[in-house]
Design a protein around this motif. Sequence first.
Motif, mmCIF file in Angstrom:
data_model
loop_
_atom_site.group_PDB
_atom_site.id
_atom_site.type_symbol
_atom_site.label_atom_id
_atom_site.label_comp_id
_atom_site.label_asym_id
_atom_site.label_seq_id
_atom_site.Cartn_x
_atom_site.Cartn_y
_atom_site.Cartn_z
ATOM 1 N N ASN A 143 0.968 -1.051 0.035
ATOM 2 C CA ASN A 143 -0.148 0.041 -0.011
ATOM 3 C C ASN A 143 0.968 1.274 0.084
ATOM 4 N N ARG A 144 2.093 1.258 -0.461
ATOM 5 C CA ARG A 144 2.836 2.289 -0.617
ATOM 6 C C ARG A 144 2.481 3.078 -1.832
ATOM 7 N N LYS A 145 2.141 4.214 -1.751
ATOM 8 C CA LYS A 145 1.223 5.073 -2.658
ATOM 9 C C LYS A 145 2.272 5.891 -3.687
ATOM 10 N N LEU A 146 1.773 6.175 -4.739
ATOM 11 C CA LEU A 146 2.596 6.800 -5.845
ATOM 12 C C LEU A 146 2.850 8.303 -5.474
ATOM 13 N N VAL A 147 4.092 8.602 -5.462
ATOM 14 C CA VAL A 147 4.501 10.053 -5.068
ATOM 15 C C VAL A 147 4.670 10.702 -6.532
ATOM 16 N N VAL A 148 3.933 11.670 -6.845
ATOM 17 C CA VAL A 148 3.965 12.101 -8.321
ATOM 18 C C VAL A 148 5.207 12.893 -8.286
ATOM 19 N N PRO A 149 6.133 12.590 -9.348
ATOM 20 C CA PRO A 149 7.436 13.331 -9.398
ATOM 21 C C PRO A 149 7.528 14.670 -10.270
#
Length: 304
Positions: free
Chosen positions: A8-14
């Motif tokens: 459940n590690r969420k996407l961090v938008v780069p």
Amino acid sequence: MSVPEYTNRKLVVPAELGLSRLKDKSVLITGGGSGLGLAYAEAFAKAGSFVTIVDFNKEAGQAAEKALAPNAVFSQCDVRQWDDLVAAFETAMAKSPCHSVDVVIANAGVIGRDDLYTLDDPTCPPQKPDLRTVDVNLYGALYTAKLALHYFRKHTVSAERDRCLIIKGSIAAYTDQPGSPLYNVSKYGVRGLFRNLRRTLHRDDVRINFVAPWYVRTPILSDKVVEYVTSKGVKFATVADGVRAMLNIAADQSINGRAIAIVPREEAPYGYMDLEHDDYEEGDVLKGWQETVLATAQSIVDMA
Ligand SMILES: NC(=O)c1ccc[n+]([C@@H]2O[C@H](COP(=O)([O-])OP(=O)(O)OC[C@H]3O[C@@H](n4cnc5c(N)ncnc54)[C@H](O)[C@@H]3O)[C@@H](O)[C@H]2O)c1
């Protein structure tokens, strides 16, 4: 290189996308002749990928192939037809410079007249409903996923080349859409496909992610619909942000098992964000049930 198991590690938008990783990739896009699919095709081709544009619409597909030459090929296909889709994947294998299929975007979709919602005169015989929306949006995605898994496994994964399946959903996979049961069913269906496959595909080094747009101005929405929702104060997500999200997912090999919403800029800085509605938190009754199912499901399948 191996694909990380779903967490459940969420996407961090780069802020920056590593687009150089898309060079020489073979990308197959269903519904690539129009709207979002065409915009993805243009962006991948620009990034140096080879794109197989798979679409029902011959004229649009041929025009896209010509515009993106030599980085694209068109394969006319109805995603409801298994043989058509096999031919499309074979075209990608044969025509792509690397003779592989690396990224598959199951994007083709329609919004049609909803025969399930439309009630017939009860004094007349019932009319068999036309289920085309489900046939295209859900069955087409099932066939596409099945074939993606088949063709992905023809190449070995490496730091340069992975196996990436992206399922195109909608916010309609999370909300109730009165009047559109078939579209709603089709999008909940593909969300179910994504949630199911993310539990097992890492074993074959395949990543799977889900993309769920809010309203985006494309030909799927008639002018009348756009005018109406605008009059209600609805803000639109943009094609450009949808494209950025797609490139981000394809380029970053660490993104797996996530559902990404394409939203208006008012909602998220880059117009997309991790939805965080497909993970169960501590204390949620479903978390325990999910864990029990994970511990037992495979054995039940083996016993069948
Ligand atoms: N635009 C939006 O507001 C929005 C919102 C949420 C989800 N989506 C989803 O995004 C996806 C792309 O939609 P879009 O907005 O670009 O629409 P679009 O109408 O511009 O593009 C859809 C493409 O799919 C193709 N297609 C339709 N039926 C097909 C079939 N049987 N076989 C092969 N190709 C077929 C069409 O020819 C067209 O090129 C769809 O799955 C749609 O449900 C769009």
